[in-house]
Scaffold this motif. Structure first.
Motif, PDB file in Angstrom:
ATOM      1  N   TYR A   1      38.542  48.548 -20.916  1.00 30.03           N
ATOM      2  CA  TYR A   1      38.414  49.934 -21.343  1.00 30.03           C
ATOM      3  C   TYR A   1      37.134  50.084 -22.143  1.00 30.03           C
ATOM      4  O   TYR A   1      36.734  49.173 -22.862  1.00 30.03           O
ATOM      5  CB  TYR A   1      39.591  50.346 -22.227  1.00 30.03           C
ATOM      6  CG  TYR A   1      40.889  50.468 -21.477  1.00 30.03           C
ATOM      7  CD1 TYR A   1      41.320  51.701 -20.995  1.00 30.03           C
ATOM      8  CD2 TYR A   1      41.689  49.360 -21.232  1.00 30.03           C
ATOM      9  CE1 TYR A   1      42.506  51.816 -20.293  1.00 30.03           C
ATOM     10  CE2 TYR A   1      42.875  49.467 -20.534  1.00 30.03           C
ATOM     11  CZ  TYR A   1      43.281  50.699 -20.070  1.00 30.03           C
ATOM     12  OH  TYR A   1      44.450  50.811 -19.373  1.00 30.03           O
TER      13      TYR A   1
ATOM     14  N   ARG B   1      38.505  54.773 -21.619  1.00 23.97           N
ATOM     15  CA  ARG B   1      38.791  54.946 -20.193  1.00 23.97           C
ATOM     16  C   ARG B   1      38.794  53.587 -19.506  1.00 23.97           C
ATOM     17  O   ARG B   1      37.991  52.722 -19.825  1.00 23.97           O
ATOM     18  CB  ARG B   1      37.745  55.843 -19.557  1.00 23.97           C
ATOM     19  CG  ARG B   1      37.791  57.245 -20.130  1.00 23.97           C
ATOM     20  CD  ARG B   1      36.651  58.070 -19.628  1.00 23.97           C
ATOM     21  NE  ARG B   1      36.614  59.325 -20.343  1.00 23.97           N
ATOM     22  CZ  ARG B   1      36.716  60.504 -19.767  1.00 23.97           C
ATOM     23  NH1 ARG B   1      36.831  60.599 -18.472  1.00 23.97           N
ATOM     24  NH2 ARG B   1      36.673  61.598 -20.484  1.00 23.97           N
TER      25      ARG B   1
ATOM     26  N   ASP C   1      34.670  53.159 -24.445  1.00 25.13           N
ATOM     27  CA  ASP C   1      34.643  54.484 -25.052  1.00 25.13           C
ATOM     28  C   ASP C   1      33.189  54.889 -25.246  1.00 25.13           C
ATOM     29  O   ASP C   1      32.435  54.209 -25.935  1.00 25.13           O
ATOM     30  CB  ASP C   1      35.363  54.462 -26.400  1.00 25.13           C
ATOM     31  CG  ASP C   1      35.354  55.811 -27.089  1.00 25.13           C
ATOM     32  OD1 ASP C   1      35.025  56.825 -26.446  1.00 25.13           O
ATOM     33  OD2 ASP C   1      35.698  55.850 -28.280  1.00 25.13           O
TER      34      ASP C   1
ATOM     35  N   GLU D   1      37.766  51.164 -17.011  1.00 23.14           N
ATOM     36  CA  GLU D   1      36.587  51.049 -16.148  1.00 23.14           C
ATOM     37  C   GLU D   1      36.715  49.957 -15.096  1.00 23.14           C
ATOM     38  O   GLU D   1      36.301  50.135 -13.968  1.00 23.14           O
ATOM     39  CB  GLU D   1      35.341  50.769 -16.992  1.00 23.14           C
ATOM     40  CG  GLU D   1      34.831  51.971 -17.727  1.00 23.14           C
ATOM     41  CD  GLU D   1      33.434  51.753 -18.245  1.00 23.14           C
ATOM     42  OE1 GLU D   1      33.089  50.619 -18.624  1.00 23.14           O
ATOM     43  OE2 GLU D   1      32.681  52.733 -18.265  1.00 23.14           O
TER      44      GLU D   1
ATOM     45  N   THR E   1      40.653  54.408 -10.807  1.00 21.86           N
ATOM     46  CA  THR E   1      40.852  55.674 -11.514  1.00 21.86           C
ATOM     47  C   THR E   1      39.780  56.673 -11.134  1.00 21.86           C
ATOM     48  O   THR E   1      38.813  56.344 -10.445  1.00 21.86           O
ATOM     49  CB  THR E   1      40.799  55.463 -13.046  1.00 21.86           C
ATOM     50  OG1 THR E   1      39.473  55.062 -13.404  1.00 21.86           O
ATOM     51  CG2 THR E   1      41.796  54.412 -13.497  1.00 21.86           C
TER      52      THR E   1
ATOM     53  N   GLU F   1      37.443  57.617 -12.747  1.00 17.83           N
ATOM     54  CA  GLU F   1      36.148  57.309 -13.363  1.00 17.83           C
ATOM     55  C   GLU F   1      35.072  57.064 -12.313  1.00 17.83           C
ATOM     56  O   GLU F   1      33.891  57.197 -12.596  1.00 17.83           O
ATOM     57  CB  GLU F   1      36.251  56.042 -14.230  1.00 17.83           C
ATOM     58  CG  GLU F   1      37.109  56.201 -15.462  1.00 17.83           C
ATOM     59  CD  GLU F   1      36.616  57.310 -16.357  1.00 17.83           C
ATOM     60  OE1 GLU F   1      35.464  57.249 -16.806  1.00 17.83           O
ATOM     61  OE2 GLU F   1      37.381  58.256 -16.573  1.00 17.83           O
TER      62      GLU F   1
END
Length: 126
Positions: A23, A31, A25, A33, A54, A56
């Motif tokens: 993850y 999020r 930020d 990744e 996701t 992303e």
């Protein structure tokens, strides 16, 4: 021999993979990744990093492999994913995340690395 068959031959599994999520930020919340899998194979420990599945990422790259590297017990060997010697900034970030993760797993707390900024030669302490 195709990439898939080389990887399949290598991946004679001895255990189910351990799965880790990376993850990050960038100021708007954490999020997911990347997903990193760690598998014990008959050839050593295989590390694989994939784009997260996701929103992303563009649909075409979701879940796609970024890197495979094998710890053979006598060194590391890239498997079908040798990074270019010239890296874009995002590729450097990916490589750094992946290698730092492997360092943390392989060291199992045995080694600690600390980077210190040297303001002047006399301020450097061992």
């Amino acid at each position: 021999m195709s990439k898939k068959s080389k990887l399949k031959d290598l991946m004679v599994l001895l255990a189910d993979p351990d799965v880790y999520h990376v993850y990050s930020d960038s100021g708007d919340g954490f999020r997911h990744e990347y997903t990193i899998g760690v598998r014990e194979t008959d050839s050593g420990t295989m590390y694989s990093m994939n784009y997260s599945d996701t929103g992303e990422w563009y649909e075409e790259v979701r879940g796609v492999n970024v890197f495979h590297i094998l710890n053979t017990g006598s060194g590391f060997r890239w498997v079908d994913t040798l990074p270019d010697l010239t890296l874009e900034y995002d590729q450097m970030y990916q490589l750094q995340v992946f290698l730092r993760f492997i360092q943390d797993i392989e060291a199992s707390g045995k080694y600690t690395t600390k980077v210190l900024k040297v303001d002047e030669v006399s301020s450097y302490k061992f």
